[in-house]
Design a protein around this motif. Structure first.
Motif, PDB file in Angstrom:
ATOM      1  N   PHE A  96      -8.529   3.315  -6.439  1.00  0.00           N
ATOM      2  CA  PHE A  96      -7.371   2.600  -5.909  1.00  0.00           C
ATOM      3  C   PHE A  96      -7.812   1.256  -5.317  1.00  0.00           C
ATOM      4  O   PHE A  96      -8.768   1.215  -4.546  1.00  0.00           O
ATOM      5  N   PRO A  97      -7.115   0.178  -5.625  1.00  0.00           N
ATOM      6  CA  PRO A  97      -7.443  -1.108  -5.013  1.00  0.00           C
ATOM      7  C   PRO A  97      -7.168  -1.084  -3.507  1.00  0.00           C
ATOM      8  O   PRO A  97      -6.080  -0.691  -3.082  1.00  0.00           O
ATOM      9  N   ARG A  98      -8.146  -1.495  -2.730  1.00  0.00           N
ATOM     10  CA  ARG A  98      -7.946  -1.557  -1.278  1.00  0.00           C
ATOM     11  C   ARG A  98      -7.193  -2.845  -0.940  1.00  0.00           C
ATOM     12  O   ARG A  98      -7.546  -3.916  -1.407  1.00  0.00           O
ATOM     13  N   THR A  99      -6.166  -2.719  -0.108  1.00  0.00           N
ATOM     14  CA  THR A  99      -5.319  -3.874   0.221  1.00  0.00           C
ATOM     15  C   THR A  99      -5.486  -4.363   1.647  1.00  0.00           C
ATOM     16  O   THR A  99      -5.151  -5.513   1.945  1.00  0.00           O
ATOM     17  N   TYR A 123      -4.515   1.331   0.626  1.00  0.00           N
ATOM     18  CA  TYR A 123      -4.712   1.187  -0.818  1.00  0.00           C
ATOM     19  C   TYR A 123      -3.363   1.145  -1.544  1.00  0.00           C
ATOM     20  O   TYR A 123      -2.373   1.750  -1.101  1.00  0.00           O
ATOM     21  N   ARG A 124      -3.389   0.477  -2.668  1.00  0.00           N
ATOM     22  CA  ARG A 124      -2.247   0.470  -3.572  1.00  0.00           C
ATOM     23  C   ARG A 124      -2.594   1.248  -4.827  1.00  0.00           C
ATOM     24  O   ARG A 124      -3.749   1.241  -5.280  1.00  0.00           O
ATOM     25  N   TYR A 150      -8.116   2.406   6.275  1.00  0.00           N
ATOM     26  CA  TYR A 150      -8.122   1.593   5.077  1.00  0.00           C
ATOM     27  C   TYR A 150      -6.815   1.862   4.331  1.00  0.00           C
ATOM     28  O   TYR A 150      -6.336   3.000   4.285  1.00  0.00           O
ATOM     29  N   ALA A 159       0.824  -1.217   0.000  1.00  0.00           N
ATOM     30  CA  ALA A 159       0.000   0.000   0.000  1.00  0.00           C
ATOM     31  C   ALA A 159       0.854   1.261   0.000  1.00  0.00           C
ATOM     32  O   ALA A 159       1.899   1.326   0.652  1.00  0.00           O
ATOM     33  N   SER A 213      -7.505  -3.497   5.787  1.00  0.00           N
ATOM     34  CA  SER A 213      -8.279  -2.713   6.744  1.00  0.00           C
ATOM     35  C   SER A 213      -7.729  -3.023   8.123  1.00  0.00           C
ATOM     36  O   SER A 213      -7.866  -4.151   8.621  1.00  0.00           O
ATOM     37  N   TYR A 226      -3.459   5.614   2.464  1.00  0.00           N
ATOM     38  CA  TYR A 226      -4.414   5.177   3.480  1.00  0.00           C
ATOM     39  C   TYR A 226      -5.276   6.372   3.865  1.00  0.00           C
ATOM     40  O   TYR A 226      -4.940   7.532   3.598  1.00  0.00           O
ATOM     41  N   ALA A 254     -10.038   7.158  -3.485  1.00  0.00           N
ATOM     42  CA  ALA A 254     -10.144   5.786  -2.992  1.00  0.00           C
ATOM     43  C   ALA A 254     -11.005   4.906  -3.899  1.00  0.00           C
ATOM     44  O   ALA A 254     -10.903   3.679  -3.867  1.00  0.00           O
TER      45      ALA A 254
END
Length: 230
Positions: free
Chosen positions: A213-216, A225-226, A223, A197, A218, A200, A210
């Motif tokens: 962006f892919p969430r990686t 993200y990458r 949260y 990531a 929690s 965040y 967000a």
């Protein structure tokens, strides 16, 4: 001195010991000292030859060894991965931390951005900062990553650097704890929490970026993200 008495033909005597030539067919009694044993003489010659060959071989071997040593590169075993536990007890067992500019910057970021988070959450925020420093899309030092956009309205990357509030350290225990996390991360602790990531945000907000962006992960109140891949 012990001697051997043998009878030789003159020509044989001449060939072996270099005596004066006697007429063919004349025999003579000759006494040879064992100290002049022809075998001993030949043995000395062989010994010298072997010594010369041995020295030559040793010289070749010495040159070969020198060449091997000049080209020798020691094989170093890779260090085993650092073992980290995401717990207050683990951090309490770690020595007091200190460091240079990058350590100071990372410790401040963890203190002002995540000191109320769990230990795991604080490690995760540290991962994001170091992931950025490792990416060609961001500045290449921890301090430059943290201060990117500072002083420009709505462009700072970490809120505490542009919220207009003074950065005052009031919670000494929290500072000590996040300082240890910063030290561990800078020393090579594994980044295994956020799957690479680089961004965040807290769960209390929903920024527009967000959505793309892919969430990686929690973790705690954040949260992670990458960046989208091309």
């Amino acid at each position: 001195m012990k001697t051997l008495k043998i009878t030789l033909k003159a020509i044989a005597l001449t060939a072996l010991i270099g005596a004066t030539f006697l007429p063919f067919g004349v025999q003579a009694d000759v006494t040879l000292s064992t100290s002049n044993d022809p075998n001993a003489f030949l043995g000395a010659q062989v010994s010298q030859l072997l010594t010369h060959e041995r020295d030559s071989v040793m010289a070749i071997e010495t040159d070969t060894v020198a060449q091997l040593l000049a080209n020798f590169k020691p094989v170093t075993k890779p260090k085993p991965p650092m073992q980290v536990e995401y717990s207050k007890q683990f951090l309490a067992e770690q020595p007091a931390a200190s460091g240079g500019e990058n350590w100071e910057c990372l410790t401040q970021a963890l203190y002002f951005e995540a000191r109320g988070e769990s230990v795991k959450g604080q490690f995760a925020v540290a991962e994001v900062i170091l992931n950025r420093a490792s990416s060609s899309k961001f500045p290449d030092s921890v301090c430059d990553v943290i201060n990117q956009g500072t002083g420009k309205k709505y462009q700072c990357q970490f809120t505490y650097t542009c919220d207009g509030r003074a950065e005052v350290i009031n919670e000494k225990k929290a500072w000590t704890r996040v300082g240890k996390i910063a030290r561990l991360m800078l020393d090579g602790a594994p980044r295994r929490l956020t799957d690479g990531a680089t961004h965040y945000h807290t769960k209390a907000v929903n920024p527009r970026w967000a959505r793309a962006f892919p969430r990686t992960a929690s973790i705690g109140v954040h949260y992670f993200y990458r960046m989208p891949r091309a």
